[in-house]
Design a protein around this motif. Structure first.
Motif, PDB file in Angstrom:
ATOM      1  N   GLU A 287       0.835  -1.197   0.000  1.00 27.32           N
ATOM      2  CA  GLU A 287       0.000   0.000   0.000  1.00 27.32           C
ATOM      3  C   GLU A 287       0.874   1.253   0.000  1.00 27.32           C
ATOM      4  N   PRO A 288       0.380   2.363  -0.567  1.00 29.99           N
ATOM      5  CA  PRO A 288       1.125   3.617  -0.484  1.00 29.99           C
ATOM      6  C   PRO A 288       1.136   4.132   0.949  1.00 29.99           C
ATOM      7  N   PRO A 289       2.291   4.441   1.513  1.00 34.92           N
ATOM      8  CA  PRO A 289       2.339   4.907   2.904  1.00 34.92           C
ATOM      9  C   PRO A 289       1.789   6.313   3.045  1.00 34.92           C
ATOM     10  N   ARG A 290       1.192   6.565   4.199  1.00 37.80           N
ATOM     11  CA  ARG A 290       0.704   7.906   4.514  1.00 37.80           C
ATOM     12  C   ARG A 290       1.720   8.582   5.422  1.00 37.80           C
ATOM     13  N   LEU A 291       2.175   9.760   5.009  1.00 39.16           N
ATOM     14  CA  LEU A 291       3.203  10.455   5.769  1.00 39.16           C
ATOM     15  C   LEU A 291       2.653  11.733   6.367  1.00 39.16           C
ATOM     16  N   ALA A 292       3.021  11.978   7.615  1.00 36.54           N
ATOM     17  CA  ALA A 292       2.650  13.233   8.261  1.00 36.54           C
ATOM     18  C   ALA A 292       3.504  14.356   7.689  1.00 36.54           C
ATOM     19  N   GLU A 293       3.148  15.581   8.035  1.00 37.59           N
ATOM     20  CA  GLU A 293       3.886  16.731   7.507  1.00 37.59           C
ATOM     21  C   GLU A 293       5.331  16.714   7.962  1.00 37.59           C
ATOM     22  N   ARG A 294       5.579  16.358   9.230  1.00 37.92           N
ATOM     23  CA  ARG A 294       6.950  16.325   9.752  1.00 37.92           C
ATOM     24  C   ARG A 294       7.388  14.891   9.941  1.00 37.92           C
ATOM     25  N   THR A 295       8.537  14.566   9.357  1.00 35.27           N
ATOM     26  CA  THR A 295       9.027  13.192   9.437  1.00 35.27           C
ATOM     27  C   THR A 295      10.410  13.126  10.074  1.00 35.27           C
ATOM     28  N   SER A 296      10.843  14.205  10.732  1.00 33.16           N
ATOM     29  CA  SER A 296      12.140  14.208  11.401  1.00 33.16           C
ATOM     30  C   SER A 296      11.959  14.569  12.873  1.00 33.16           C
ATOM     31  N   ALA A 297      12.955  14.182  13.687  1.00 33.98           N
ATOM     32  CA  ALA A 297      12.879  14.427  15.127  1.00 33.98           C
ATOM     33  C   ALA A 297      13.569  15.717  15.539  1.00 33.98           C
ATOM     34  N   VAL A 298      14.771  15.968  14.995  1.00 36.29           N
ATOM     35  CA  VAL A 298      15.527  17.146  15.408  1.00 36.29           C
ATOM     36  C   VAL A 298      15.912  18.063  14.248  1.00 36.29           C
ATOM     37  N   TYR A 299      15.949  17.562  13.046  1.00 33.03           N
ATOM     38  CA  TYR A 299      16.396  18.366  11.907  1.00 33.03           C
ATOM     39  C   TYR A 299      15.508  19.600  11.735  1.00 33.03           C
ATOM     40  N   ARG A 300      16.160  20.767  11.680  1.00 31.14           N
ATOM     41  CA  ARG A 300      15.497  22.069  11.527  1.00 31.14           C
ATOM     42  C   ARG A 300      14.490  22.346  12.646  1.00 31.14           C
ATOM     43  N   ARG A 301      14.779  21.875  13.847  1.00 31.05           N
ATOM     44  CA  ARG A 301      13.884  22.104  14.982  1.00 31.05           C
ATOM     45  C   ARG A 301      14.616  22.802  16.119  1.00 31.05           C
ATOM     46  N   GLN A 302      15.625  23.626  15.782  1.00 32.02           N
ATOM     47  CA  GLN A 302      16.387  24.310  16.818  1.00 32.02           C
ATOM     48  C   GLN A 302      15.465  25.181  17.671  1.00 32.02           C
ATOM     49  N   GLY A 303      15.703  25.106  18.997  1.00 31.61           N
ATOM     50  CA  GLY A 303      14.901  25.875  19.943  1.00 31.61           C
ATOM     51  C   GLY A 303      13.602  25.219  20.327  1.00 31.61           C
ATOM     52  N   GLN A 304      13.193  24.174  19.615  1.00 31.34           N
ATOM     53  CA  GLN A 304      11.958  23.465  19.937  1.00 31.34           C
ATOM     54  C   GLN A 304      12.268  22.333  20.922  1.00 31.34           C
ATOM     55  N   PRO A 305      11.258  21.838  21.605  1.00 32.56           N
ATOM     56  CA  PRO A 305      11.508  20.773  22.583  1.00 32.56           C
ATOM     57  C   PRO A 305      11.886  19.466  21.905  1.00 32.56           C
ATOM     58  N   CYS A 306      12.852  18.796  22.474  1.00 36.79           N
ATOM     59  CA  CYS A 306      13.241  17.474  22.007  1.00 36.79           C
ATOM     60  C   CYS A 306      12.039  16.540  22.158  1.00 36.79           C
ATOM     61  N   PRO A 307      11.692  15.760  21.144  1.00 37.99           N
ATOM     62  CA  PRO A 307      10.526  14.871  21.255  1.00 37.99           C
ATOM     63  C   PRO A 307      10.729  13.735  22.249  1.00 37.99           C
ATOM     64  N   ARG A 308      11.956  13.537  22.698  1.00 40.83           N
ATOM     65  CA  ARG A 308      12.237  12.456  23.634  1.00 40.83           C
ATOM     66  C   ARG A 308      12.279  12.937  25.077  1.00 40.83           C
ATOM     67  N   CYS A 309      12.960  14.085  25.351  1.00 35.89           N
ATOM     68  CA  CYS A 309      13.153  14.504  26.736  1.00 35.89           C
ATOM     69  C   CYS A 309      12.619  15.903  27.037  1.00 35.89           C
ATOM     70  N   GLY A 310      12.271  16.660  26.002  1.00 40.28           N
ATOM     71  CA  GLY A 310      11.725  17.996  26.218  1.00 40.28           C
ATOM     72  C   GLY A 310      12.756  19.091  26.256  1.00 40.28           C
ATOM     73  N   SER A 311      14.042  18.751  26.308  1.00 39.22           N
ATOM     74  CA  SER A 311      15.092  19.766  26.273  1.00 39.22           C
ATOM     75  C   SER A 311      15.105  20.441  24.906  1.00 39.22           C
ATOM     76  N   ARG A 312      15.634  21.656  24.835  1.00 39.04           N
ATOM     77  CA  ARG A 312      15.643  22.367  23.558  1.00 39.04           C
ATOM     78  C   ARG A 312      16.661  21.775  22.587  1.00 39.04           C
ATOM     79  N   VAL A 313      16.228  21.664  21.342  1.00 39.57           N
ATOM     80  CA  VAL A 313      17.113  21.192  20.283  1.00 39.57           C
ATOM     81  C   VAL A 313      18.122  22.283  19.958  1.00 39.57           C
ATOM     82  N   ARG A 314      19.371  21.901  19.852  1.00 40.97           N
ATOM     83  CA  ARG A 314      20.447  22.856  19.596  1.00 40.97           C
ATOM     84  C   ARG A 314      20.868  22.801  18.130  1.00 40.97           C
TER      85      ARG A 314
END
Length: 275
Positions: A229-256
């Motif tokens: 089947e064709p996979p369905r992808l959400a808008e964001r498919t990365s954890a830290v790339y281009r997410r500086q200053g946002q909370p880490c999806p694992r621990c909540g610390s800010r991405v550097r």
């Protein structure tokens, strides 16, 4: 810059469209006119990739070597093609045959080369995780003798071919590795985990046309592909790339973020302490 999965998919599509045919090769822009004349009308035997390099093999030992660089594109469109097909933008090279036309724009490299020159390029490249014949020990040989950081080494195409900034950031995050670990301090077991993850992730990029690295979506894509089947992808498919200053999806610390090896590295300073 397109990463290795993009070139792999491009080579696949060009091979399916033109292998076994004798395409007309032109240079509407004019900068590749001499090279186009050398291969136009010859049989295209194969389109292949290694890392971020694309090779078109024509009969009588003629090869075209392409590197897209930062802004290059190579588009393949269904026809039917005619000699009057409009040229859009600065097209360095056009391949055309039957129902297909492919236009190359803005590459850093587009040249007719000899088999020896192809071999020389390949000899300078590290193993490509997308190729079944890739030997990760070749990369490990360079890694564990280097004082450069693993973040630098993963971007070095002589170490691993095809890995770019997105895969670099994401795979290090997935394994909680500090990007500033010197290669000579990286354990062999850690390198095997990184390599096996690249071997797992990069084919998903080929299949979907997007880099997918969050574990939940990786599993969803794998399951969909397994069902055909064709996979369905959400808008964001990365954890830290281009997410500086946002909370880490694992621990909540800010991405550097920090520029490393000419590109912006993204990482979590709390999660990625393991050396």
């Amino acid at each position: 810059m397109p990463e290795g999965h993009t070139l792999f998919a491009l080579a696949r599509d060009l091979h399916e469209a033109f292998a076994g045919t004798r395409p007309t090769v032109t240079s509407p822009q004019g900068r590749f006119a001499d090279g186009a004349a050398q291969v136009s009308g010859r049989e295209l035997l194969a389109a292949t990739s290694r890392g971020k390099h694309l090779f078109l093999e024509f009969s009588q030992e003629r090869w075209v070597h392409v590197h897209l660089g930062l802004i290059g594109t190579f588009t393949l469109d269904a026809g039917p093609w005619t000699a009057e097909a409009p040229v859009v933008g600065q097209v360095r090279m056009r391949l055309a045959h039957g129902e297909h036309v492919a236009d190359l724009r803005g590459p850093t490299q587009c040249a007719v080369v000899t088999p020896d020159e192809v071999a020389a390029v390949l000899s300078r490249l590290g193993p490509d995780p997308l190729r079944p014949d890739a030997d990760p020990e070749r990369a490990w040989h360079r890694l564990h003798r280097s004082g450069r950081t693993v973040a630098e080494l993963l971007m070095d195409q002589a170490v691993v071919a095809g890995v770019g900034n997105v895969y670099r950031c994401e795979v290090l995050f997935r394994h909680r590795l500090s990007p500033f670990t010197p290669g000579r301090e990286l354990r062999a077991a850690s390198w095997r985990l990184l390599w096996e993850d690249l071997v797992r992730l990069m084919p998903l990029g080929v299949a979907t046309g997007r880099i997918v690295t969050t574990e939940e979506q990786v599993r969803q894509v794998e399951a969909a592909l397994g069902r055909g089947e064709p996979p369905r992808l959400a808008e964001r498919t990365s954890a830290v790339y281009r997410r500086q200053g946002q909370p880490c999806p694992r621990c909540g610390s800010r991405v550097r973020s920090q520029v490393v090896a000419g590109r912006t590295l993204y990482w979590c300073g709390r999660c990625q302490r393991r050396r």
